[in-house]
Write a protein that holds these residues in place. Structure first.
Motif, PDB file in Angstrom:
ATOM      1  N   THR A 288      10.356  -1.250   8.043  1.00 42.51           N
ATOM      2  CA  THR A 288       9.479  -0.304   8.750  1.00 42.51           C
ATOM      3  C   THR A 288       8.752   0.648   7.821  1.00 42.51           C
ATOM      4  O   THR A 288       8.008   1.493   8.289  1.00 42.51           O
ATOM      5  CB  THR A 288      10.309   0.520   9.748  1.00 42.51           C
ATOM      6  OG1 THR A 288      11.313   1.248   9.015  1.00 42.51           O
ATOM      7  CG2 THR A 288      10.982  -0.364  10.769  1.00 42.51           C
ATOM      8  N   SER A 289       8.985   0.582   6.523  1.00 39.72           N
ATOM      9  CA  SER A 289       8.292   1.483   5.610  1.00 39.72           C
ATOM     10  C   SER A 289       7.596   0.680   4.521  1.00 39.72           C
ATOM     11  O   SER A 289       7.934  -0.470   4.256  1.00 39.72           O
ATOM     12  CB  SER A 289       9.277   2.468   4.972  1.00 39.72           C
ATOM     13  OG  SER A 289      10.206   1.771   4.165  1.00 39.72           O
ATOM     14  N   ASP A 291       4.428  -0.302   4.421  1.00 42.27           N
ATOM     15  CA  ASP A 291       3.305  -1.136   4.832  1.00 42.27           C
ATOM     16  C   ASP A 291       2.190  -0.245   5.377  1.00 42.27           C
ATOM     17  O   ASP A 291       2.132   0.060   6.559  1.00 42.27           O
ATOM     18  CB  ASP A 291       3.774  -2.132   5.901  1.00 42.27           C
ATOM     19  CG  ASP A 291       2.705  -3.153   6.256  1.00 42.27           C
ATOM     20  OD1 ASP A 291       1.564  -2.988   5.784  1.00 42.27           O
ATOM     21  OD2 ASP A 291       3.009  -4.081   7.000  1.00 42.27           O
ATOM     22  N   TRP A 292       1.302   0.161   4.494  1.00 40.65           N
ATOM     23  CA  TRP A 292       0.215   1.054   4.894  1.00 40.65           C
ATOM     24  C   TRP A 292      -0.811   0.347   5.774  1.00 40.65           C
ATOM     25  O   TRP A 292      -1.446   0.980   6.628  1.00 40.65           O
ATOM     26  CB  TRP A 292      -0.452   1.637   3.658  1.00 40.65           C
ATOM     27  CG  TRP A 292       0.349   2.746   3.042  1.00 40.65           C
ATOM     28  CD1 TRP A 292       1.203   2.654   1.983  1.00 40.65           C
ATOM     29  CD2 TRP A 292       0.401   4.096   3.479  1.00 40.65           C
ATOM     30  NE1 TRP A 292       1.771   3.874   1.725  1.00 40.65           N
ATOM     31  CE2 TRP A 292       1.304   4.784   2.627  1.00 40.65           C
ATOM     32  CE3 TRP A 292      -0.221   4.801   4.508  1.00 40.65           C
ATOM     33  CZ2 TRP A 292       1.584   6.136   2.769  1.00 40.65           C
ATOM     34  CZ3 TRP A 292       0.067   6.162   4.650  1.00 40.65           C
ATOM     35  CH2 TRP A 292       0.955   6.803   3.790  1.00 40.65           C
ATOM     36  N   SER A 294      -0.212  -1.910   8.101  1.00 36.38           N
ATOM     37  CA  SER A 294       0.306  -1.883   9.472  1.00 36.38           C
ATOM     38  C   SER A 294       0.219  -0.481  10.062  1.00 36.38           C
ATOM     39  O   SER A 294      -0.117  -0.292  11.230  1.00 36.38           O
ATOM     40  CB  SER A 294       1.764  -2.354   9.497  1.00 36.38           C
ATOM     41  OG  SER A 294       1.851  -3.695   9.072  1.00 36.38           O
ATOM     42  N   SER A 403       5.353   5.813   1.131  1.00 32.88           N
ATOM     43  CA  SER A 403       5.529   5.045   2.362  1.00 32.88           C
ATOM     44  C   SER A 403       4.930   5.810   3.530  1.00 32.88           C
ATOM     45  O   SER A 403       4.867   7.039   3.518  1.00 32.88           O
ATOM     46  CB  SER A 403       7.012   4.752   2.625  1.00 32.88           C
ATOM     47  OG  SER A 403       7.749   5.952   2.661  1.00 32.88           O
ATOM     48  N   GLU A 453      -6.988  -1.605   6.258  1.00 27.04           N
ATOM     49  CA  GLU A 453      -5.903  -1.188   5.364  1.00 27.04           C
ATOM     50  C   GLU A 453      -5.869   0.303   5.078  1.00 27.04           C
ATOM     51  O   GLU A 453      -4.804   0.882   4.942  1.00 27.04           O
ATOM     52  CB  GLU A 453      -6.005  -1.963   4.042  1.00 27.04           C
ATOM     53  CG  GLU A 453      -5.734  -3.453   4.209  1.00 27.04           C
ATOM     54  CD  GLU A 453      -5.606  -4.157   2.875  1.00 27.04           C
ATOM     55  OE1 GLU A 453      -5.621  -3.471   1.845  1.00 27.04           O
ATOM     56  OE2 GLU A 453      -5.491  -5.393   2.883  1.00 27.04           O
TER      57      GLU A 453
END
Length: 672
Positions: A288-289, A291-292, A294, A403, A453
């Motif tokens: 859950t961390s 991934d910029w 997403s 993150s 992104e």
């Protein structure tokens, strides 16, 4: 038990975990453990100036699986009131989070007691439920507010409450340090194997306890199994290892704001958490961390953020009117910015989300998110490339660049592309020049929501903080000083001056400015470029200091007039925190004095030049005769905006010498 039958979104786990803290009662959350010594206390020995002290602050977070997956946070705090200016410690604000999809946080079991010592007896006053109020802060955040009853100097107040949360990402942070001293502060978290969190510590004070113990638990499990057209409850058990974390600090000093400290939240002693992985039994892990892309994609689809920018046809008529006769893109941008500044009032709130952008536009008022999302939407409606940009203001702390955590942002501005040039715009303040950001936004980097992104971009304004003061003055034999001064401002000083005039009204501002102190009077004040924001803001005025009734044999003059640096902003002998000026500083003063006839210089300050390593800061002071006049020149340049705590000693001494030089006087002696 065969865990392959478990469906994670239906599993109901019943987990009870308890740990006893050494040195405390069996139930550390039990209220009423106020001692006679607590009530009799009149001062706090480690800090006798303290207006109040936190005697005990305990928090605990654990996971519940009785209604989906929930987090439970419990807190008990006990505070002693020592002085009248500590009475505000009786006011509490408990924030909690809710979303329109039904997921929410609930504040439960709020209990409070005030203890007073009266005639040698302990008197208890319970918090009335009717004295607890809820307030909506923004689209998602709410506040539960209360004031403890019967609080006076000498009281001990005690508050406990529980928060149940549907958001496993919002594992509550814990602040060990407060604005008042803290005797004991402790936080516990029972981590179950399904979730992994990164731990992030802030501050400079050591842990008294930092412990982690693995406890093996057999957990009762209840799940549903489909049987034909119905479903049946099934029961079983599951063994798991729970990691019990414990952090504690004791005897913490009060956190004190210091000059040029960007954010208390950045340096106060605390611990916070970031969910990094979710993995249920027999399931693949979800990370859950980190991934910029997403993060950006989800936020662009959020109905309280990105989707607010997808249907903005209500702005088309305004956009068409603003674009009439304009072909230059930069001219369009400036027109849109001016329109939003003049037609929307900022309510002073720092926000990211909005429930209804059109409603805010129609009401001509809104938060930072609403004002600047309207700006972004209107720019897009005119064909200009514009994106929302997430910002963490200086008071909120630096954003976490490693993150994506939405909680690390609290503000939105607009990032605008015109040809090959990028402009960062904020429409919340009417007196901001084009391309300049408010001081609160100059805090490292911001996240631009461009494309799928996104990207980081430095938060830099286009302005240096400049103050240039010049004066032509005359000294009379009686000691009277009279002359004309001009003050030019650019950057933050200009913004502050213009905003003060707007807030107070020009008449009130001029009346206050005319009073320059006990010795000086300002007259014939003129203001220039008050509304022409791209030009220097200028003040011109006559300055006068009365003299004696007869000529004096010796005349004394403070040559910096009303502009001397009267005190060092860095008063502490040592400092734990860095120094952040936010933007370069240039302060220049040039005063020319016509000396009275029949007098000569008895004492004149010597020239001085001070520099910090690598030209981080420089101060130059010159006092000399030139063209028959006495000329005083003082110039301060702060070229480096961020100084580490290790550089504090040099910077403090630099200002000590500057203050001392500004305090030196000129002495004139009557000839013969």
């Amino acid at each position: 038990m065969n865990t392959r039958f478990l469906k994670p979104w239906l599993v109901l786990l019943l987990l009870v975990v308890g740990v006893v803290t050494p040195g405390f009662a069996e139930d550390p959350f039990k209220m009423g453990q106020v001692t006679p010594e607590d009530l009799k206390m009149t001062s706090y020995a480690p800090d006798t100036s303290a207006a109040a002290v936190v005697l005990y602050d305990l928090g605990e977070s654990s996971f519940l699986f009785t209604k989906g997956t929930q987090l439970q946070f419990k807190r008990l705090i006990r505070i002693k009131i020592l002085k009248k200016n500590g009475l505000d410690q009786a006011d509490f604000v408990i924030p909690y989070y809710r979303r329109r999809d039904g997921n929410k946080e609930e504040v439960l079991n709020v209990k409070g007691v005030t203890y007073n010592l009266e005639n040698g007896e302990t008197v208890k006053l319970k918090l009335d439920e009717q004295a607890i109020f809820d307030e909506k802060q923004d689209a998602n955040w709410y506040l539960k507010k209360l004031t403890m009853p019967g609080v006076k100097v000498g009281s001990v107040i005690e508050l406990s409450y529980t928060i149940k949360s549907d958001f496993i990402k919002l594992l509550r942070e814990w602040e060990f340090q407060h604005r008042i001293p803290v005797k004991w502060s402790e936080y516990r978290v029972g981590m179950v194997p399904f979730f992994e969190y990164n731990h992030i510590s802030h501050g400079f004070h050591p842990y008294h306890i930092k412990d982690a113990k693995i406890q093996h638990k057999t957990v009762a499990v209840r799940w549903q199994e489909d049987v034909g057209y119905t479903s049946m409850d099934k029961n079983g058990s599951l063994s798991m290892s729970v990691v019990q974390y414990q952090w504690a600090m004791k005897d913490l000093p009060a956190f004190t704001e210091e000059p040029y400290l960007s954010s208390a939240q950045e340096y106060i002693s605390k611990i916070e958490f970031e969910l990094s992985k979710v993995q249920y039994p027999d399931q693949k892990p979800t990370f859950t961390s980190g991934d910029w892309a997403s993060f950006t994609n989800e936020l662009q689809k959020d109905d309280e953020f990105g989707l607010q920018l997808t249907n903005t046809t209500y702005l088309k008529k305004v956009a068409d009117g603003l674009m009439a006769g304009k072909t230059d893109s930069l001219e369009k941008v400036k027109a849109v910015l001016a329109y939003v500044k003049n037609n929307m009032r900022w309510d002073g709130k720092h926000r990211i989300y909005t429930e209804n952008l059109r409603k805010a536009f129609d009401n001509h008022s809104g938060s930072s998110a609403e004002v600047n999302l309207v700006l972004t939407a209107l720019l897009r409606e005119t064909g200009v490339t514009a994106y929302p940009m997430l910002v963490s203001t200086r008071a909120h702390g630096k954003p976490l660049t490693t993150s994506p955590m939405i909680s690390k942002f609290d503000y939105v501005i607009s990032c605008v592309q015109v040809g090959a040039k990028t402009y960062l715009l904020d429409a919340t303040e009417k007196d901001l020049p084009f391309g300049m950001l408010p001081l609160r936004c100059l805090n490292g980097q911001g996240w631009v929501m461009n494309g799928p992104e996104g990207k980081w971009m430095p938060l830099t304004g286009s302005e240096r903080n400049i103050q240039y003061v010049s004066g032509q003055l005359k000294i009379l034999p009686t000691g009277e000083v009279t002359g004309t001064l001009t003050e030019d401002f650019r950057g933050v000083p200009a913004l502050q001056a213009r905003s003060a005039i707007r807030d107070k009204g020009q008449e009130t501002y001029l009346k206050e400015f005319a009073n320059a102190g006990t010795d000086w009077v300002r007259q014939q004040i003129k203001l220039h470029n008050l509304d022409n924001l791209q030009e220097n803001f200028r003040k011109e005025y006559q300055l006068n200091r009365a003299g004696d009734t007869a000529p004096a044999s010796l005349l004394y003059l403070s040559p910096m007039l009303t502009h001397a640096q009267g005190e060092n902003p860095f008063k502490l002998a040592t400092r734990l925190y860095p120094i952040d000026f936010a933007a370069p500083v240039d302060e220049t003063y040039v005063f020319n004095y016509q000396l009275p006839e029949g007098y000569e210089l008895e004492e004149l300050p010597k020239p001085a030049t001070l520099s910090l390593p690598n030209n981080a800061a420089k101060f130059t002071y010159v006092a000399q005769m030139a063209d028959g006049k006495l000329q005083i020149m003082s110039k301060l340049s702060i070229n480096k905006t961020f100084f580490d705590a290790s550089e504090y000693g040099n910077l403090r001494e630099f200002y000590n010498r500057l203050v001392a030089k500004h305090a030196e006087k000129i002495v004139l002696k009557k000839k013969g």
